[in-house]
Design an enzyme around this catalytic site. Sequence first.
Site, PDB file in Angstrom:
ATOM      1  N   LYS A   1      -3.257   2.584  -2.166  1.00 33.74           N
ATOM      2  CA  LYS A   1      -4.673   2.736  -1.893  1.00 33.74           C
ATOM      3  C   LYS A   1      -4.754   3.851  -0.845  1.00 33.74           C
ATOM      4  O   LYS A   1      -4.147   3.578   0.495  1.00 33.74           O
ATOM      5  CB  LYS A   1      -5.583   1.509  -1.304  1.00 33.74           C
ATOM      6  CG  LYS A   1      -5.612   0.426  -2.220  1.00 33.74           C
ATOM      7  CD  LYS A   1      -6.851  -0.551  -1.929  1.00 33.74           C
ATOM      8  CE  LYS A   1      -8.042  -0.228  -2.180  1.00 33.74           C
ATOM      9  NZ  LYS A   1      -8.406   0.283  -3.493  1.00 33.74           N
TER      10      LYS A   1
ATOM     11  N   MET B   1      -9.448   9.000   8.641  1.00 31.76           N
ATOM     12  CA  MET B   1      -9.760   9.620   7.273  1.00 31.76           C
ATOM     13  C   MET B   1     -10.659  10.731   7.507  1.00 31.76           C
ATOM     14  O   MET B   1     -11.831  10.867   6.674  1.00 31.76           O
ATOM     15  CB  MET B   1     -10.533   8.671   6.430  1.00 31.76           C
ATOM     16  CG  MET B   1      -9.335   7.454   6.085  1.00 31.76           C
ATOM     17  SD  MET B   1      -9.935   6.143   5.235  1.00 31.76           S
ATOM     18  CE  MET B   1     -10.441   5.010   6.663  1.00 31.76           C
TER      19      MET B   1
ATOM     20  N   ASP C   1       0.986  -1.409   0.077  1.00 34.68           N
ATOM     21  CA  ASP C   1      -0.011   0.067  -0.083  1.00 34.68           C
ATOM     22  C   ASP C   1       0.948   1.251  -0.226  1.00 34.68           C
ATOM     23  O   ASP C   1       2.027   1.130   0.515  1.00 34.68           O
ATOM     24  CB  ASP C   1      -0.868   0.057   1.049  1.00 34.68           C
ATOM     25  CG  ASP C   1      -2.101  -0.728   0.940  1.00 34.68           C
ATOM     26  OD1 ASP C   1      -2.637  -1.131  -0.011  1.00 34.68           O
ATOM     27  OD2 ASP C   1      -3.091  -0.791   2.057  1.00 34.68           O
TER      28      ASP C   1
END
Length: 269
Positions: free
Chosen positions: A63, A180, A41
């Site tokens: 990602k 996030m 990742d």
Amino acid sequence: MNTPTHTTGSCTLVGAGPGDPELLTLKAARAIAAATVLLVDDLVGDDIVALASPGARIVRVGKRGGCRSTPQEFIERLMVAEVRAGEAVVRLKGGDPFIFGRGGEEVQALRQAGIEPVVVNGITAGLAAPTQLGVPLTHRAHAQGVLLLTGHSQSGGGQTDWALLGATAHQARLTLVIYMGMRGARQIQQGLLAGGLPAHTPVAVVQHATLACQRSAVTTLGALHDTIARERLASPSVIVVGDVVRGAQALAEAGPAPADCRAGVTGRG
């Protein structure tokens, strides 16, 4: 579920932790060193990838929230194909595979293909970030529990009820750890306040947790969005909301990030 078939390869989902290579588990380091193929990742730093064997093939399958990403279905097909080709595959993820890491989806896809994976946990950014500030997630005097949340709503999955979460956190004395959440910080702030969480509730924001370029700010819920804008904090960051943040000790004023601090080398933000 399909009947398992014989394969000569293997697949291990490895949590690379929040960024500092010294926070890897011994089991994670051994798995990385033994891999013949690593699917890595964006949120995994070069210092961790460097633990791989010189002969290992490194495949970047980035990602990252808010950016163009490798389709999840492609990653799952690639994992299955490499295992069936006899490779020792390590799917290397920032943080922990089973905490906002899509590890559950990948385990399901592997099992449907007749492959039983191994999962190696990593220290999630939601734990590492507050620890960097000396902040516990639970405390007998301040918090009876913790909720790990994503600030990024799934397309077509409906919106998070931040007002309800604010009311729950206030009544049950819970710490909120939000991954996030930087893009939606204003909406999160407004929702939590609407749910009854007081404006003076302490909040910490930690960017690039555990890395040399780590930045942070301690503020209040009522000033959250303004603080993020003023200090120019950005993803990847973790937002911690709750009275446990009162334990943060003498934090340095957030300053400009070092020029060599690459976005996306630590836990999800």
